[in-house]
Scaffold this active site. Structure first.
Site, PDB file in Angstrom:
ATOM      1  N   ALA A 107       0.824  -1.208   0.000  1.00  0.00           N
ATOM      2  CA  ALA A 107       0.000   0.000   0.000  1.00  0.00           C
ATOM      3  C   ALA A 107       0.857   1.257   0.000  1.00  0.00           C
ATOM      4  O   ALA A 107       0.459   2.292  -0.526  1.00  0.00           O
ATOM      5  CB  ALA A 107      -0.933   0.007   1.210  1.00  0.00           C
TER       6      ALA A 107
ATOM      7  N   ASP B 163      -2.614   7.981   8.059  1.00  0.00           N
ATOM      8  CA  ASP B 163      -2.135   7.204   6.907  1.00  0.00           C
ATOM      9  C   ASP B 163      -3.316   6.384   6.397  1.00  0.00           C
ATOM     10  O   ASP B 163      -3.352   5.157   6.531  1.00  0.00           O
ATOM     11  CB  ASP B 163      -0.966   6.315   7.305  1.00  0.00           C
ATOM     12  CG  ASP B 163      -0.429   5.530   6.115  1.00  0.00           C
ATOM     13  OD1 ASP B 163      -0.733   5.919   4.975  1.00  0.00           O
ATOM     14  OD2 ASP B 163       0.271   4.533   6.330  1.00  0.00           O
ATOM     15  N   ILE B 164      -4.296   7.065   5.822  1.00  0.00           N
ATOM     16  CA  ILE B 164      -5.560   6.443   5.439  1.00  0.00           C
ATOM     17  C   ILE B 164      -5.463   5.919   4.019  1.00  0.00           C
ATOM     18  O   ILE B 164      -5.325   6.683   3.057  1.00  0.00           O
ATOM     19  CB  ILE B 164      -6.720   7.450   5.573  1.00  0.00           C
ATOM     20  CG1 ILE B 164      -6.723   8.055   6.982  1.00  0.00           C
ATOM     21  CG2 ILE B 164      -8.043   6.766   5.250  1.00  0.00           C
ATOM     22  CD1 ILE B 164      -6.778   7.041   8.108  1.00  0.00           C
ATOM     23  N   GLU B 165      -5.539   4.600   3.883  1.00  0.00           N
ATOM     24  CA  GLU B 165      -5.387   3.950   2.589  1.00  0.00           C
ATOM     25  C   GLU B 165      -6.553   3.025   2.270  1.00  0.00           C
ATOM     26  O   GLU B 165      -6.445   2.157   1.402  1.00  0.00           O
ATOM     27  CB  GLU B 165      -4.077   3.159   2.561  1.00  0.00           C
ATOM     28  CG  GLU B 165      -2.856   4.004   2.881  1.00  0.00           C
ATOM     29  CD  GLU B 165      -1.581   3.192   2.922  1.00  0.00           C
ATOM     30  OE1 GLU B 165      -1.437   2.288   2.071  1.00  0.00           O
ATOM     31  OE2 GLU B 165      -0.743   3.443   3.796  1.00  0.00           O
ATOM     32  N   GLY B 166      -7.661   3.177   2.970  1.00  0.00           N
ATOM     33  CA  GLY B 166      -8.802   2.305   2.723  1.00  0.00           C
ATOM     34  C   GLY B 166     -10.030   2.793   3.461  1.00  0.00           C
ATOM     35  O   GLY B 166     -10.074   3.915   3.953  1.00  0.00           O
TER      36      GLY B 166
END
Length: 291
Positions: free
Chosen positions: A10, A150-153
């Protein structure tokens, strides 16, 4: 571990935004927590290589879930075993190193269902990691310096609400500093709105395929984006093994990239993924005198 692999994947297009107000340019930040072979947090800080350490990650929170940290093999949060990190955190802070909790990551279960949900998460973060009080603080009585997004979803909803509610605690005894990790390209698909809240940028990590004059200008222009008044950092993999592509050898960073981006008033230093890979290569030691 599986979560580490997912997080590294990611991070392949990740850009880190780090709030570094009140310090001089030329700092080095590091992610720690996703490899049990990277040494302890106290050992990481004792190297003298870093000015910021991001604890990675809090990957479970929101939508009524019980928040849960995941620091790979460093501690067992299910048995309240991460409270032992309290002394390490304080040791880092005593050396002037800022310790940050990073929310999200590339694997986990997190999203905000509503503005009220964001408010509850903000209260949890304040009471359990920042300046509030709780009987079940995961890191004991240690008080972290900042919160990193750290927003990845999940979804792209209510992250601005979370930032707003966290910022509301600024009127308390400790100021709340926030950072954000958007994905490339800008604006980020998940946290595009919070970028407007004067978060400060860190650019890079695997969005580089070849290092040339055009790439350097893209880096420089990105450092000037967003109208932010604070300092910004450039994120790099610390080893070829830390990324699918985009690794910049130390010599190229020193001779080509840093001379270009250090001229920006927004430049604040370099962040590396991660402590484990930096320990293998000595990347931070090689660049420290040039950052």
């Amino acid at each position: 571990m599986a979560i580490e692999s997912a997080i590294l994947l990611a991070f392949a297009t990740s850009v880190i935004l780090v709030l570094v107000t009140g310090i001089d340019a030329g700092d080095i930040a590091i992610y720690w927590g996703q490899n049990s072979d990277e040494g302890t947090l106290a050992e990481t800080c004792a190297t003298g290589s870093y000015d910021f350490v991001n604890l990675a990650f809090l990957p479970t929170f929101g939508n009524g879930q019980t928040p849960m940290i995941n620091l790979a093999g460093h501690c067992d949060p299910y048995s309240n075993g991460c409270t032992n990190l309290s002394s390490d955190i304080k040791s880092c802070q005593a050396q002037g190193i800022k310790v940050i909790l990073s929310l999200g990551g590339g694997a986990g279960s997190y999203f905000l269902a509503s503005s009220d949900d964001a408010r509850r998460v903000a209260a949890y973060l304040w009471n359990n990691f920042l300046g509030g009080q709780s009987a079940s603080r995961p890191f004991g009585d240690a008080i972290l310096d900042r919160i990193d997004f750290d927003i990845e979803g999940g979804t792209n909803q209510h992250w601005d609400d979370l930032a707003k509610y966290l910022s509301s605690y600024n009127q308390r005894s400790r100021k709340v500093y926030l950072t954000v990790a958007p994905q490339c390209p800008f604006p980020d698909a998940w946290v595009g709105v919070p970028l407007k809240l004067a978060f400060l940028t860190m650019f890079g990590y695997n969005s580089i395929t070849t290092l040339n004059a055009n790439t350097q200008m893209v880096i420089l222009q990105t450092l000037k984006m967003h109208g932010s008044n604070g300092l910004q950092m450039f994120l790099l993999p610390a080893s070829p093994e830390a990324t699918g592509s985009g690794f910049i050898p130390e010599s190229d960073l020193i001779s080509q990239v840093l001379p270009t981006i250090r001229g920006s008033a927004k430049y604040g230093g370099v962040m590396l993924w991660s402590r484990y890979y930096d320990d293998q290569t000595g990347y931070s030691s090689a660049i420290k005198n040039y950052v």
